[in-house]
Design a protein around this motif. Structure first.
Motif, PDB file in Angstrom:
ATOM      1  N   LEU A   1      -3.797  38.040   6.331  1.00 51.00           N
ATOM      2  CA  LEU A   1      -3.890  38.880   5.131  1.00 51.00           C
ATOM      3  C   LEU A   1      -4.100  38.045   3.873  1.00 51.00           C
ATOM      4  N   TYR A   2      -3.443  36.894   3.811  1.00 51.33           N
ATOM      5  CA  TYR A   2      -3.541  36.047   2.622  1.00 51.33           C
ATOM      6  C   TYR A   2      -4.889  35.336   2.521  1.00 51.33           C
ATOM      7  N   ASN A   3      -5.695  35.415   3.556  1.00 51.07           N
ATOM      8  CA  ASN A   3      -7.048  34.858   3.487  1.00 51.07           C
ATOM      9  C   ASN A   3      -7.969  35.742   2.655  1.00 51.07           C
ATOM     10  N   TYR A   4      -7.538  36.980   2.425  1.00 52.91           N
ATOM     11  CA  TYR A   4      -8.359  37.933   1.677  1.00 52.91           C
ATOM     12  C   TYR A   4      -7.831  38.076   0.256  1.00 52.91           C
ATOM     13  N   THR A   5      -8.721  37.938  -0.695  1.00 49.38           N
ATOM     14  CA  THR A   5      -8.346  38.019  -2.114  1.00 49.38           C
ATOM     15  C   THR A   5      -7.701  39.357  -2.440  1.00 49.38           C
ATOM     16  N   PHE A   6      -8.185  40.427  -1.784  1.00 51.45           N
ATOM     17  CA  PHE A   6      -7.656  41.761  -2.037  1.00 51.45           C
ATOM     18  C   PHE A   6      -6.151  41.811  -1.787  1.00 51.45           C
TER      19      PHE A   6
ATOM     20  N   LYS B   1      -4.072  39.246  -1.630  1.00 53.16           N
ATOM     21  CA  LYS B   1      -3.366  38.353  -2.555  1.00 53.16           C
ATOM     22  C   LYS B   1      -3.102  39.073  -3.873  1.00 53.16           C
TER      23      LYS B   1
END
Length: 199
Positions: free
Chosen positions: A26-31, A33
């Protein structure tokens, strides 16, 4: 006994691994974050103490005979949820993934299983879809809120996946249990009347 203990240990280890893996994905996606700050608002929006006192204030301010039965039944379910989650947490005593350092969050406890936010969100969702149906156009935002609350527990690393899943199941079961003990309008009036007289 050793076999069941080994199975439980294995499940908990896998739960930690999968939870950590999901958070990293999940943290790989800017959304996601950027969603983290919104998750903190979601956390506050489903806090048990906040819901309890807000609902009691709602009963006191909007003292309508048409709503009283619904208000009292919802209050009973909120109290049930707080008690069930507190008892299970004190019994299981599973530690949270990370320690909570947000001092402005309302009363986070140190135990993780089950997720009280998830149980409360899904209790409210089932209550207003099955027990006291809201208009259809309100069900979509309510469902979105409940799902986002549960997801936010993982994003904020407040809970593991198993904690969240257990919370969802508990919330649904609480609503179904409330369906069996649903109090009548007369009984609801008597409860509020007794509480008002005792003040």
């Amino acid at each position: 006994m050793k076999t069941s203990s080994a199975i439980l240990k294995y499940l908990l280890e896998k739960d930690v691994q999968w939870s950590t893996y999901c958070v990293s994905i999940l943290y790989n996606y800017t959304f996601f974050k950027s969603l983290k700050i919104n998750c903190k608002f979601l956390e506050i929006s489903c806090d048990g103490i906040a819901w309890l006192f807000s609902w009691m204030a709602f009963i006191w301010i909007i003292n309508s005979k048409a709503l009283l039965q619904m208000q009292v039944n919802m209050l009973m379910g909120l109290i049930l949820d707080i008690v069930v989650v507190a008892v299970l947490k004190s019994f299981v005593r599973r530690r949270r993934p990370v320690s909570i350092k947000d001092t402005w969050v309302i009363g986070p406890d140190k135990f993780s299983f089950p997720s009280g936010h998830s149980s409360r969100a899904f209790y409210v969702l089932i209550f207003f879809t099955k027990l006291y149906s809201l208009p259809f156009f309100l069900l979509i935002p309510l469902t979105t809120w409940a799902v986002c609350v549960a997801l936010s527990r993982l994003i904020l690393q407040r809970h593991y996946i198993l904690d969240i899943f257990a919370g969802v199941v508990i919330g649904v079961l609480e609503a179904r249990f409330l369906e069996f003990i649903w109090v009548s309008e007369t009984f609801a009036e008597n409860i509020i009347g007794f509480m008002s007289a005792s003040e």
